[in-house]
Design an enzyme around this catalytic site. Structure first.
Site, PDB file in Angstrom:
ATOM      1  N   LYS A 140       3.555 -13.199   0.878  1.00  0.00           N
ATOM      2  CA  LYS A 140       2.614 -12.147   0.474  1.00  0.00           C
ATOM      3  C   LYS A 140       3.143 -10.809   1.000  1.00  0.00           C
ATOM      4  O   LYS A 140       3.400 -10.662   2.195  1.00  0.00           O
ATOM      5  CB  LYS A 140       1.222 -12.420   1.050  1.00  0.00           C
ATOM      6  CG  LYS A 140       0.598 -13.747   0.624  1.00  0.00           C
ATOM      7  CD  LYS A 140       0.148 -13.717  -0.816  1.00  0.00           C
ATOM      8  CE  LYS A 140      -0.522 -15.025  -1.234  1.00  0.00           C
ATOM      9  NZ  LYS A 140      -1.771 -15.334  -0.516  1.00  0.00           N
TER      10      LYS A 140
ATOM     11  N   LYS B  96      -8.753 -23.101  -6.633  1.00  0.00           N
ATOM     12  CA  LYS B  96      -9.152 -22.978  -5.240  1.00  0.00           C
ATOM     13  C   LYS B  96     -10.115 -24.112  -4.890  1.00  0.00           C
ATOM     14  O   LYS B  96     -11.111 -24.332  -5.596  1.00  0.00           O
ATOM     15  CB  LYS B  96      -9.834 -21.628  -4.988  1.00  0.00           C
ATOM     16  CG  LYS B  96      -8.930 -20.425  -5.173  1.00  0.00           C
ATOM     17  CD  LYS B  96      -7.978 -20.265  -3.995  1.00  0.00           C
ATOM     18  CE  LYS B  96      -7.223 -18.948  -4.055  1.00  0.00           C
ATOM     19  NZ  LYS B  96      -6.387 -18.724  -2.866  1.00  0.00           N
TER      20      LYS B  96
END
Length: 337
Positions: free
Chosen positions: A250, A153
């Site tokens: 997702k 990230k």
């Protein structure tokens, strides 16, 4: 069909930070659907970016609980259509849709991947996510969990330097997720530097609605770019195919396994890479994602691995990334309490 809802607060092993938020716990809702002595389990986590809380999902579902109890359940797809017509949020639909698929599989006596006629002999390895943190903390997390693929990230002022330092300590494949923190110029500039450092692809570097920026990146980035925040529901797939190399689906955002299966099929028809990602779910949500892996190019289903303690048994992921499916139908899930 009996419906039961329960809130859990999942403790994380480490503070999890991305470009826009940090947290030490993850709130989640578990839905249970029971019919003919079998119970299916589904999950959806809360998410401040999409303004979804466990309480808001519970209110939505409780408002139609009487209708769910009287619903003549024959397939997850028909049940999903019913939920859509009721106007529930996709997150609330997701937890019920996952529970419906798990229930359906248990009623049929088969795991979902067999119902879908897929073979689990070949599947992609999940990445393991390293959140934004000081370098020494990121390195500690990597040493704690040696893994063949890391999702890093980013979204800081020193992103390339961070990757360069991490690369000194592992030969693993890197995937970079900037969570909308970069501009098109930054992305195009960073891409060749990151490619030299063994990065496989970039995930959602630009803001979700920056389509002109993504058009520029699509033509000039030396690394593939995967859509996440730009790809929420089924209608987004075709637009993303024009601006990205692939999509990250997702389940919570699109509304469960039912639409995800259609999104996977459409993505393949359009010739783009297809990935499914997680939202720090427990083993309940991860076991549902795992049923899809024979159909995927990439997968991010490390949610349960990031938890200090879990709430269910089901699909397990071994230290080498191998997926261990339980000898149980549906998604293979059982709650621990």
């Amino acid at each position: 069909m009996q419906v039961h809802l329960k809130k859990y607060t999942l403790p994380l092993k480490h503070t999890f930070s991305i470009s826009r938020e940090s947290h030490d716990f993850q709130d989640t809702i578990i839905a249970s659907l029971t019919l003919n002595g079998k119970t299916g389990y589904g999950e959806a986590t809360s998410n401040p970016y999409y303004k979804i809380t466990v309480e808001s999902m519970m209110d939505e579902i409780n408002a139609i609980s009487t209708e769910i109890k009287g619903f003549d359940f024959t397939s997850p797809e028909i049940f999903h259509s019913f939920l859509v017509k009721k106007g529930l949020s996709n997150f609330a639909i997701c937890t019920l849709d996952l529970a419906a698929h798990d229930l359906y599989g248990k009623l049929q006596g088969k795991p979902l991947y067999k119902i879908w006629d897929t073979n689990i002999e070949n599947y992609p390895t999940t990445n393991y996510t390293i959140g934004i943190a000081p370098i020494d903390v990121m390195l500690t997390k990597m040493k704690e969990m040696p893994w063949p693929i890391y999702k890093i990230k980013l979204g800081t002022s020193d992103d390339v330097a961070i990757v360069r330092e991490l690369r000194k300590h592992t030969d693993a494949i890197f995937r970079i997720d900037a969570n909308c923190a970069w501009t098109a110029e930054e992305t195009i500039h960073n891409a060749p530097l990151l490619k030299e450092l063994g990065v496989e692809f970039l995930e959602q570097p630009l803001k979700a609605d920056d389509w002109s920026g993504m058009e520029e990146v699509m033509h000039h980035s030396v690394l593939p770019v995967i859509a996440d925040e730009s790809c929420i529901v089924e209608r987004d797939v075709e637009k993303c195919a024009l601006h990205f190399s692939g999509i990250n689906i997702k389940l919570t955002k699109c509304g469960g396994l039912t639409p995800a299966l259609r999104m996977i099929k459409r993505g393949k028809e359009l010739g783009i890479k297809v990935m499914v990602g997680c939202m720090t779910e427990s083993t309940v949500g991860i076991s549902a994602i795992a049923q899809l892996i024979p159909q995927l190019d990439y997968v991010d289903m490390d949610g349960a691995l990031l938890l200090k303690s879990d709430i269910a048994t089901g699909v397990q992921i071994a230290s080498d990334g191998k997926v261990i499916f339980p000898n149980l139908a549906g998604s293979g899930v059982q709650l621990l309490d």
